[in-house]
Structure formats: structure tokens, C-alpha cells
Motif scaffolding. Structure first.
Motif, PDB file in Angstrom:
ATOM      1  N   THR A  66      11.960  -0.095  32.698  1.00 49.68           N
ATOM      2  CA  THR A  66      11.698  -1.487  33.044  1.00 49.68           C
ATOM      3  C   THR A  66      10.248  -1.624  33.525  1.00 49.68           C
ATOM      4  O   THR A  66       9.475  -0.664  33.486  1.00 49.68           O
ATOM      5  N   VAL A  67       9.903  -2.799  34.002  1.00 47.47           N
ATOM      6  CA  VAL A  67       8.506  -3.082  34.337  1.00 47.47           C
ATOM      7  C   VAL A  67       7.978  -2.170  35.438  1.00 47.47           C
ATOM      8  O   VAL A  67       6.900  -1.573  35.293  1.00 47.47           O
ATOM      9  N   TRP A  68       8.705  -2.027  36.545  1.00 46.20           N
ATOM     10  CA  TRP A  68       8.159  -1.308  37.689  1.00 46.20           C
ATOM     11  C   TRP A  68       7.954   0.189  37.446  1.00 46.20           C
ATOM     12  O   TRP A  68       6.931   0.753  37.874  1.00 46.20           O
ATOM     13  N   PRO A  69       8.880   0.871  36.748  1.00 41.88           N
ATOM     14  CA  PRO A  69       8.570   2.272  36.399  1.00 41.88           C
ATOM     15  C   PRO A  69       7.309   2.400  35.558  1.00 41.88           C
ATOM     16  O   PRO A  69       6.542   3.352  35.712  1.00 41.88           O
ATOM     17  N   ARG A  70       7.061   1.435  34.670  1.00 42.21           N
ATOM     18  CA  ARG A  70       5.842   1.459  33.871  1.00 42.21           C
ATOM     19  C   ARG A  70       4.614   1.248  34.743  1.00 42.21           C
ATOM     20  O   ARG A  70       3.597   1.925  34.574  1.00 42.21           O
ATOM     21  N   VAL A  71       4.710   0.302  35.679  1.00 42.23           N
ATOM     22  CA  VAL A  71       3.588   0.049  36.587  1.00 42.23           C
ATOM     23  C   VAL A  71       3.279   1.308  37.400  1.00 42.23           C
ATOM     24  O   VAL A  71       2.105   1.651  37.623  1.00 42.23           O
ATOM     25  N   LEU A 126       1.565  -3.614  24.895  1.00 46.94           N
ATOM     26  CA  LEU A 126       1.979  -2.904  26.109  1.00 46.94           C
ATOM     27  C   LEU A 126       3.226  -3.509  26.751  1.00 46.94           C
ATOM     28  O   LEU A 126       4.100  -2.793  27.239  1.00 46.94           O
ATOM     29  N   LEU A 127       3.306  -4.837  26.754  1.00 48.39           N
ATOM     30  CA  LEU A 127       4.400  -5.510  27.448  1.00 48.39           C
ATOM     31  C   LEU A 127       5.642  -5.671  26.577  1.00 48.39           C
ATOM     32  O   LEU A 127       6.746  -5.873  27.092  1.00 48.39           O
ATOM     33  N   LYS A 128       5.478  -5.598  25.258  1.00 50.56           N
ATOM     34  CA  LYS A 128       6.608  -5.704  24.333  1.00 50.56           C
ATOM     35  C   LYS A 128       6.588  -4.498  23.385  1.00 50.56           C
ATOM     36  O   LYS A 128       6.334  -4.634  22.185  1.00 50.56           O
ATOM     37  N   PRO A 129       6.866  -3.294  23.915  1.00 52.10           N
ATOM     38  CA  PRO A 129       6.736  -2.088  23.092  1.00 52.10           C
ATOM     39  C   PRO A 129       7.900  -1.833  22.152  1.00 52.10           C
ATOM     40  O   PRO A 129       7.851  -0.905  21.339  1.00 52.10           O
ATOM     41  N   GLU A 130       8.949  -2.632  22.259  1.00 42.96           N
ATOM     42  CA  GLU A 130      10.121  -2.413  21.437  1.00 42.96           C
ATOM     43  C   GLU A 130       9.798  -2.610  19.952  1.00 42.96           C
ATOM     44  O   GLU A 130       9.027  -3.493  19.578  1.00 42.96           O
ATOM     45  N   GLY A 131      10.400  -1.770  19.114  1.00 46.59           N
ATOM     46  CA  GLY A 131      10.236  -1.936  17.679  1.00 46.59           C
ATOM     47  C   GLY A 131       9.106  -1.135  17.071  1.00 46.59           C
ATOM     48  O   GLY A 131       8.870  -1.215  15.860  1.00 46.59           O
ATOM     49  N   ARG A 132       8.388  -0.378  17.889  1.00 48.08           N
ATOM     50  CA  ARG A 132       7.315   0.458  17.348  1.00 48.08           C
ATOM     51  C   ARG A 132       7.162   1.690  18.250  1.00 48.08           C
ATOM     52  O   ARG A 132       7.467   1.647  19.449  1.00 48.08           O
ATOM     53  N   ALA A 192       6.873   6.770  30.932  1.00 49.79           N
ATOM     54  CA  ALA A 192       7.963   6.007  31.549  1.00 49.79           C
ATOM     55  C   ALA A 192       9.244   6.083  30.734  1.00 49.79           C
ATOM     56  O   ALA A 192      10.348   5.990  31.293  1.00 49.79           O
ATOM     57  N   GLY A 193       9.122   6.242  29.422  1.00 50.04           N
ATOM     58  CA  GLY A 193      10.305   6.298  28.571  1.00 50.04           C
ATOM     59  C   GLY A 193      10.567   4.967  27.888  1.00 50.04           C
ATOM     60  O   GLY A 193      10.163   3.907  28.368  1.00 50.04           O
ATOM     61  N   ARG A 194      11.259   5.020  26.769  1.00 53.42           N
ATOM     62  CA  ARG A 194      11.495   3.833  25.951  1.00 53.42           C
ATOM     63  C   ARG A 194      12.267   2.748  26.696  1.00 53.42           C
ATOM     64  O   ARG A 194      12.033   1.561  26.506  1.00 53.42           O
ATOM     65  N   ARG A 195      13.226   3.140  27.530  1.00 53.03           N
ATOM     66  CA  ARG A 195      14.104   2.167  28.185  1.00 53.03           C
ATOM     67  C   ARG A 195      13.612   1.755  29.572  1.00 53.03           C
ATOM     68  O   ARG A 195      14.335   1.092  30.314  1.00 53.03           O
TER      69      ARG A 195
END
Length: 326
Positions: free
Chosen positions: A177-182, A268-274, A172-175
Motif C-alpha cells: 500500500t502507499v505507506w510501505p512504499r513511502v 509510480l502511483l499506479k504500478p499495476e499492470g506492468r 515494497a512488493g507488488r501488493r
């Protein structure tokens, strides 16, 4: 260091004779004790995924009357897994900006890898190698193929499925949002199911192996923090007539598994920072350390990803000390 390899061989004989390893233990084979399989697991159903069942059947058909030669064939398969780890680890380290030689020393040349993956001939070696290779493929821009590869690794040992949703984060990529990840998670599940169903048809075992995944949980080891706490508090409670060891072990194991699931959901839901590579390693470590059973080689599941993503704070010391102690 392990008799598991003889259980692999015996399960292969079980398959060759047309028995279902999801419903029968190796005791169903006449003269099964002569294979060297550990009586502790004699009546247990298989914990292997469909790909490894295919390999077990192939080895047993290739050398049907020689458990020792069969063990050496399985060792070659384990060495292949270690070679995959050796191929993937420096590439993961390079992608994450980490010293490749340091990663190789901590992962591939780790004594636990030689003791348990090569000498112990555990099928975890092949699982970890395939998953590490899948993460490399994902980071190189082919996430769909990466999911298929990781699904193959999971078809050796199903705990590998834990890596699949993290490949979705890469896809989905770092940026995102929720629906692209789903959306990519849904596609990833579809690819994984297709791989597992295909292998289950090829192995002619169906999905019966799913019911045997909890088999290792029947064993109690002090290396598992939840199990150890359950035995300590249970023994104390039993001494004063409040509770039993069995009850407290179940309670602490349940709490440990819920905490692990919560931690994985947070990753999974807060992937920022790693990096996703580090997230995969952390997820495996959480499942192991908070799981009902810990064996030394279980800690190797997430080690390539964790080291290759860069160790933080005291993690380097923990890896070195943990390796030395175990």
C-alpha cells in the motif's frame, strides 16, 4: 563520432590542477585547445556526477600529456559499461520471461550501442550498465544493495536517479500500500544521499556539479519534439509579429517536462499492470522524448529495461525502425 571524450580528459586535467569543474570550464587550462575538447563546451561547467569526476581525475593523472591515450582509457571504461549491459540484459529478460537472445540482439548488439557507447565513448554506457545491474540485483532480492548500485550509476550521470523510486516499488512488493512504499522510498533517498555525499567528498568537488545539469539544454536540436515544436511555432509567430522563437521554445519545453513528470508520477502511483523493469524503461523514454534535448544515445538509457521487460504492440517495430533511422 564525438569529441566529448576529449572534454572528459580536459575536465580531468582541470581537477588535477585543483580547479572546480562546477565553476570553471576547460578554457581555464593553459593550452586547453590542444586536448581536443570541443570549443562549444569550452566555457561550460561539468554535467558529470561525482563518480565520473573521480574517474576523469584518475585518467588525467595517469596520462597527463596524452589526450589520445586518455581517450582510449575512457573507451575501456565505456566497454566495461557495455559488458555490464551484456551481463544484465539476458538476466532481466529471463526474470521477465522474455527471450534472452532477442533481448541481446536488440540491446547489446544494437548498432547505436557500438556507434555511441564504444565509438563515441559516451559516459552514458557506464551509467546504463550500472543501473541495469542494479535492477537485476533488486529483482534477485537485495533491494538495499540495488539502490546503492543505482546511486553509483547516477553518480556517473545524475539522470540515472530516475530509476531509484522504481527500485522502491520492487522493494515494497507488488501488493504494498502507499505507506510501505513511502517508507522504502525514504530509505532509498537516504542511501542515495549517502552514496553521493561520500563520492563528492572523495572527488573533492562538493555538490557544485548540481548547478550545471541544465547545460545540455542550451543546445537546440530538431530531434527533441518539444524543442522542434517550439522552433516551428516560434518561427511562425515571429513572422507575423506575435511571439519569438526563444519564447515558444521555453513554453513547449516546459509543457514537455511537466507532461513527463506527470507520466512518471502515474507510473509510480499506479504500478499495476506492468513490471517495475518496464516502468523504469518507460520513465527514461518519457524523459528523453519530452526533454529539451534529444541525442541518439539518450534513447539507449531505458532500452535494456524496456526490451527485457517485453515489447508490446508496435514497440518492436519502433525499436528496429528507430535504430535504423538514427
Amino acid at each position: 563520432f564525438s569529441r566529448d571524450v576529449y572534454s572528459y580528459f580536459a575536465l580531468g586535467l582541470l581537477l588535477v590542477e585543483g580547479n572546480a569543474p562546477s565553476t570553471s570550464g576547460v578554457v581555464a587550462i593553459p593550452g586547453w585547445f590542444g586536448t581536443g575538447a570541443d570549443p562549444l563546451w569550452g566555457e561550460s561547467t561539468t554535467r558529470c556526477g561525482p563518480l565520473f569526476l573521480v574517474l576523469e581525475r584518475g585518467v588525467a593523472a595517469f596520462v597527463p600529456h596524452d589526450p589520445l591515450l586518455g581517450a582510449y582509457v575512457f573507451r575501456l571504461i565505456a566497454v566495461l559499461g557495455v559488458l555490464l549491459i551484456a551481463w544484465a540484459t539476458p538476466k532481466l529478460a529471463y526474470i521477465n520471461g522474455i527471450s534472452r537472445s532477442k533481448a541481446m540482439w536488440l540491446v547489446v548488439l544494437n548498432p547505436l550501442v557500438f556507434m555511441h557507447f564504444i565509438v563515441g565513448v559516451h559516459n552514458d554506457a557506464l551509467m546504463v550498465g550500472i543501473i541495469a545491474a542494479g535492477v537485476v540485483v533488486a529483482l534477485r532480492g537485495s533491494p538495499a544493495w540495488a539502490v546503492a548500485i543505482v546511486a553509483l550509476g547516477s553518480a556517473v550521470k545524475p539522470i540515472g536517479l530516475l530509476a531509484v523510486p522504481f527500485l522502491g516499488l520492487i522493494w515494497a512488493g507488488r501488493r504494498a500500500t502507499v505507506w510501505p512504499r513511502v517508507r522504502v522510498w525514504t530509505i532509498s533517498v537516504g542511501i542515495t544521499v549517502l552514496v553521493f555525499v561520500s563520492l563528492s567528498v572523495i572527488s573533492r568537488t562538493g555538490l557544485g556539479w548540481l548547478g550545471a545539469l541544465a547545460t545540455p539544454g542550451k543546445v537546440r536540436t530538431w530531434l527533441s519534439p518539444p524543442t522542434a515544436l517550439g522552433m516551428i511555432f516560434g518561427a511562425t509567430g515571429d513572422a507575423v509579429g506575435i511571439t519569438s522563437v526563444d519564447t515558444m521554445v521555453v513554453v513547449f519545453r516546459t509543457v514537455g517536462q511537466l507532461v513527463a513528470l506527470g507520466f512518471i508520477a502515474w507510473l509510480l502511483l499506479k504500478p499495476e499492470g506492468r513490471s517495475p523493469t518496464r516502468a523504469v524503461g518507460l520513465a527514461f523514454m518519457a524523459v528523453v522524448l519530452l526533454g529539451p534535448v534529444v541525442q541518439p544515445w539518450y534513447l539507449l538509457w531505458g532500452l535494456p529495461m524496456l526490451v527485457a521487460a517485453g515489447l508490446r504492440g508496435n514497440e518492436f517495430g519502433a525499436v528496429v525502425l528507430g535504430t535504423a533511422l538514427l
